[in-house]
Design an enzyme around this catalytic site. Sequence first.
Site, mmCIF file in Angstrom:
data_model
loop_
_atom_site.group_PDB
_atom_site.id
_atom_site.type_symbol
_atom_site.label_atom_id
_atom_site.label_comp_id
_atom_site.label_asym_id
_atom_site.label_seq_id
_atom_site.Cartn_x
_atom_site.Cartn_y
_atom_site.Cartn_z
ATOM 1 N N ASP A 45 0.847 -1.203 0.000
ATOM 2 C CA ASP A 45 0.000 0.000 0.000
ATOM 3 C C ASP A 45 0.883 1.253 0.000
ATOM 4 O OD1 ASP A 45 0.837 -0.201 2.626
ATOM 5 O OD2 ASP A 45 -1.167 -0.036 3.507
ATOM 6 N N ASP A 84 -0.963 -6.077 0.104
ATOM 7 C CA ASP A 84 -1.354 -5.443 1.371
ATOM 8 C C ASP A 84 -2.852 -5.264 1.464
ATOM 9 O OD1 ASP A 84 0.914 -5.000 2.913
ATOM 10 O OD2 ASP A 84 1.387 -3.100 1.922
ATOM 11 N N GLU A 181 9.208 -3.996 10.559
ATOM 12 C CA GLU A 181 9.657 -2.719 9.969
ATOM 13 C C GLU A 181 10.203 -1.806 11.062
ATOM 14 O OE1 GLU A 181 6.877 -0.875 7.289
ATOM 15 O OE2 GLU A 181 8.039 0.986 7.192
HETATM 16 O O1 KIV Z 1 3.581 -1.026 1.643
HETATM 17 C C1 KIV Z 1 4.754 -1.418 1.607
HETATM 18 O O2 KIV Z 1 5.483 -1.257 0.620
HETATM 19 C C2 KIV Z 1 5.270 -2.091 2.792
HETATM 20 C C3 KIV Z 1 6.762 -2.184 2.920
HETATM 21 C C4 KIV Z 1 7.338 -0.864 3.281
HETATM 22 C C5 KIV Z 1 7.155 -3.220 3.878
HETATM 23 O O3 KIV Z 1 4.522 -2.524 3.621
#
Ligand code: KIV
Length: 264
Positions: A45, A84, A181
């Site tokens: 996301d 996500d 993270e």
């Molecule tokens: O949304 C994304 O790209 C992520 C990464 C930063 C781990 O969740």
Amino acid sequence: MSSITLHTLMARKQAGEKFAVLTAYDACFANLISTAGVEVMLVGDSLGMVLQGNDSTLPVSVEEMAYHTAAVKAGNQGSMIMADLPFMSYGTPEQAMDSAAALMQAGANIVKLEGAAWLDETISLLAERGIPVCAHLGLTPQTVNVLGGYKVQGRDNSAAKQMIEDAVRLEKAGAGMLLLECVPALLAGEITRAVDIPVIGIGAGADTDAQVLVMHDMLGITPGRKPRFVKNFMAESEDIAGAVKAYADAVKQGNFPGPEHGFE
Ligand code: KIV
């Protein structure tokens, strides 16, 4: 069907072999990234920031995630596709089922969601119904307004202890992978050893089973200040394909991240 599965990645962890994860949002880059040997493509996301220009990931919808997941699937050459679940798309287990189903039908092989204890029931339900789940702990960008900014998490003893407990509990609930993270390197290593499932890190030191970066960051094209955990792989490569390959190789050989990319 992706040729990389959760079983493949579990076997890599058991053998002590690292794997690479990189964000992808469209067919052309998905083709290039999967051909370069990146095991998992994350339709993050983060597209709300790097593609749409928002200052957070909060405005992204399930429909937008499904659109980009389908595009990545169209270009995929055998990587696993992780998508996500965006902000407020998994507030209840039932809502999570509907949102995750949309992403799986668009082409995802696994969905990722952010949070800890309150997700036990949701993760169990998704896993039981055939939807693999990656749980995201540490800095969870969807809760940036509660965290008060994009800050390293788990620095004090009680927060670190809590994160280890959360990781173990989420694995028991049915999570098939974990992403950490912006977590101190020592804590990320401890969590990686405490669970059997593969652990992906970003700003979490060198001891996790895999690394992920946002593609625009590792190509050096994200405007503004570069986070400490980012390395620009374009600086030493002739073209984008070379930079992505250099990233994948560096992760697998344990050459990225270095201590300068992590936190204490
Ligand atoms: O949304 C994304 O790209 C992520 C990464 C930063 C781990 O969740």
